[in-house]
Design a protein around this motif. Sequence first.
Motif, short mmCIF file in Angstrom:
data_model
loop_
_atom_site.label_atom_id
_atom_site.label_comp_id
_atom_site.label_asym_id
_atom_site.label_seq_id
_atom_site.Cartn_x
_atom_site.Cartn_y
_atom_site.Cartn_z
N THR A 162 0.68 -1.08 0.25
CA THR A 162 -0.10 -0.34 0.11
C THR A 162 0.95 1.27 0.05
O THR A 162 0.50 1.62 -0.15
CB THR A 162 -0.89 0.05 1.37
N TRP A 163 1.48 1.05 0.63
CA TRP A 163 2.74 2.40 0.75
C TRP A 163 3.64 2.78 -0.42
O TRP A 163 3.78 3.75 -0.82
CB TRP A 163 3.67 2.64 1.99
N ARG A 164 3.97 1.73 -0.76
CA ARG A 164 4.55 1.62 -2.85
C ARG A 164 3.43 2.34 -3.42
O ARG A 164 4.26 2.80 -4.41
CB ARG A 164 5.51 0.76 -2.38
N VAL A 165 2.26 1.87 -3.47
CA VAL A 165 1.20 1.91 -4.27
C VAL A 165 0.77 3.47 -4.99
O VAL A 165 0.82 4.12 -5.27
CB VAL A 165 0.16 1.38 -4.37
N VAL A 166 0.73 4.18 -3.05
CA VAL A 166 0.00 5.14 -2.76
C VAL A 166 1.00 6.59 -2.81
O VAL A 166 1.33 7.18 -3.65
CB VAL A 166 -0.42 5.52 -1.14
N THR A 167 2.48 6.06 -2.64
CA THR A 167 3.23 6.87 -3.14
C THR A 167 3.68 7.72 -3.93
O THR A 167 4.76 8.05 -4.50
CB THR A 167 4.80 6.62 -2.22
N ASN A 168 4.12 6.64 -5.08
CA ASN A 168 4.38 6.45 -6.55
C ASN A 168 2.96 6.91 -7.54
O ASN A 168 3.14 7.87 -8.10
CB ASN A 168 4.38 4.70 -7.16
N ARG A 207 0.36 13.92 -1.84
CA ARG A 207 0.87 13.61 -1.87
C ARG A 207 1.58 14.85 -0.49
O ARG A 207 1.15 15.30 -0.78
CB ARG A 207 1.88 13.78 -3.05
N ARG A 208 1.93 13.83 0.45
CA ARG A 208 2.89 14.65 1.18
C ARG A 208 3.89 15.15 1.21
O ARG A 208 4.80 14.50 0.29
CB ARG A 208 3.03 13.34 2.71
N PRO A 209 4.70 16.40 1.71
CA PRO A 209 5.81 16.63 1.16
C PRO A 209 6.89 15.76 0.93
O PRO A 209 6.41 14.86 2.03
CB PRO A 209 6.45 17.58 2.48
N GLN A 210 8.32 15.77 0.26
CA GLN A 210 8.84 15.03 -0.06
C GLN A 210 9.98 14.56 1.29
O GLN A 210 9.96 13.51 1.95
CB GLN A 210 10.09 15.24 -0.54
N PHE A 248 -2.28 3.72 4.48
CA PHE A 248 -2.84 4.46 3.25
C PHE A 248 -3.15 5.92 4.14
O PHE A 248 -2.48 7.54 3.60
CB PHE A 248 -4.00 4.48 2.78
N GLU A 249 -3.87 6.18 5.04
CA GLU A 249 -4.14 7.31 5.94
C GLU A 249 -2.59 7.73 6.53
O GLU A 249 -2.20 9.06 6.22
CB GLU A 249 -4.84 6.85 7.52
N ALA A 250 -1.58 6.91 6.83
CA ALA A 250 -0.25 7.59 6.74
C ALA A 250 0.48 8.33 5.29
O ALA A 250 1.58 9.59 6.08
CB ALA A 250 0.98 6.36 8.15
#
Length: 333
Positions: A204-210, A221-224, A281-283
């Motif tokens: 989930t983390w990899r999918v959302v951040t990509n 997207r959160r700031p880098q 996903f929330e994080a």
Amino acid sequence: MTRSDSRADRTDGPDVPEPNPHATAEQVEAARHDTKLAQVLYHDWEAENYDEKWSISYDKRCVDYARDLFDATVPFSVQRQLPYEHALELGCGSGFFLLNLMQAGVARRGSVTDLSPGMVRVATRNGRNLGLDIDGRVADAERIPYDDNTFDLVVGHAVLHHIPDVELSLREVVRVLKPGGRFLFAGEPTNAGENYARPLSTLTWRVVTNVTRLPGLTGWRRPQAELDESSRAAALEAVVDLHTFSPGDLERMARNAGAVEVSTATTEFTAAMLGWPLRTFEAAVPPGRLGWGYAKFAFHSWIALSWVDNNLWRRVVPKSWFYNVMVTGVKPS
């Protein structure tokens, strides 16, 4: 034997270590070779945002959840005799388990300990905000800084899997309990559960951040810099999570530690398969981006799957396949 230690750090004393909420890359690298340093850095890092990250609250939702865990593990004859006078939460985090159990009528007075100064600070602050009788110390779970026969109840949630020597810690728990006192540890990952929950979270983390790199989705997207910091925290998470358990593992260690009336229970099967991706996903997205509608969907979906787990899968799926295991026992009287 006693272990009361006048040097033990208290939340109201002058020598309380300051939390370190922003570990450097060098500190993270050092922590890879020092599990207790990793515990402090990771949990100081997470302390101020821990309740948000794990959807923790101190209202009816989590009060009922904590009490349900207690009732699912502790015999009904004990439930009829509540409250306990004085309870300790070991590895308290933000105080979720004990504070909600106190609100549910399980204990009158509470003490919290954690290796992380940041977590003890947040837990005692949460307790004060709720008007509860609570105090805290920064302490190692393998050397609990209280006298023998101090507490009527010791609890913990998602703590044993962080402790290097679990059986030693359980011996300390039995030591600080009064004769006839009870312990309850909940939220521990099972061997089987870790094989499906953690991979779902990582995916989930990899999918959302990509995906949030795509045009039109950058507002999600959160700031880098925050993502980089979360990645360093995730690297520490792999160091601080030391164990998974079978129910039999925990029963054996509890008996070896001197406890009697030992038993285990398990919770969350399909609920964990949903819960871990949702929390990840929330994080991964900016705070406040999801809104109340999403929160209601996530909570009610988890409740529905928990009902299915308890009323259907529990009849056909082996106990050890569930994600969380709880253990309780009593100090001989």
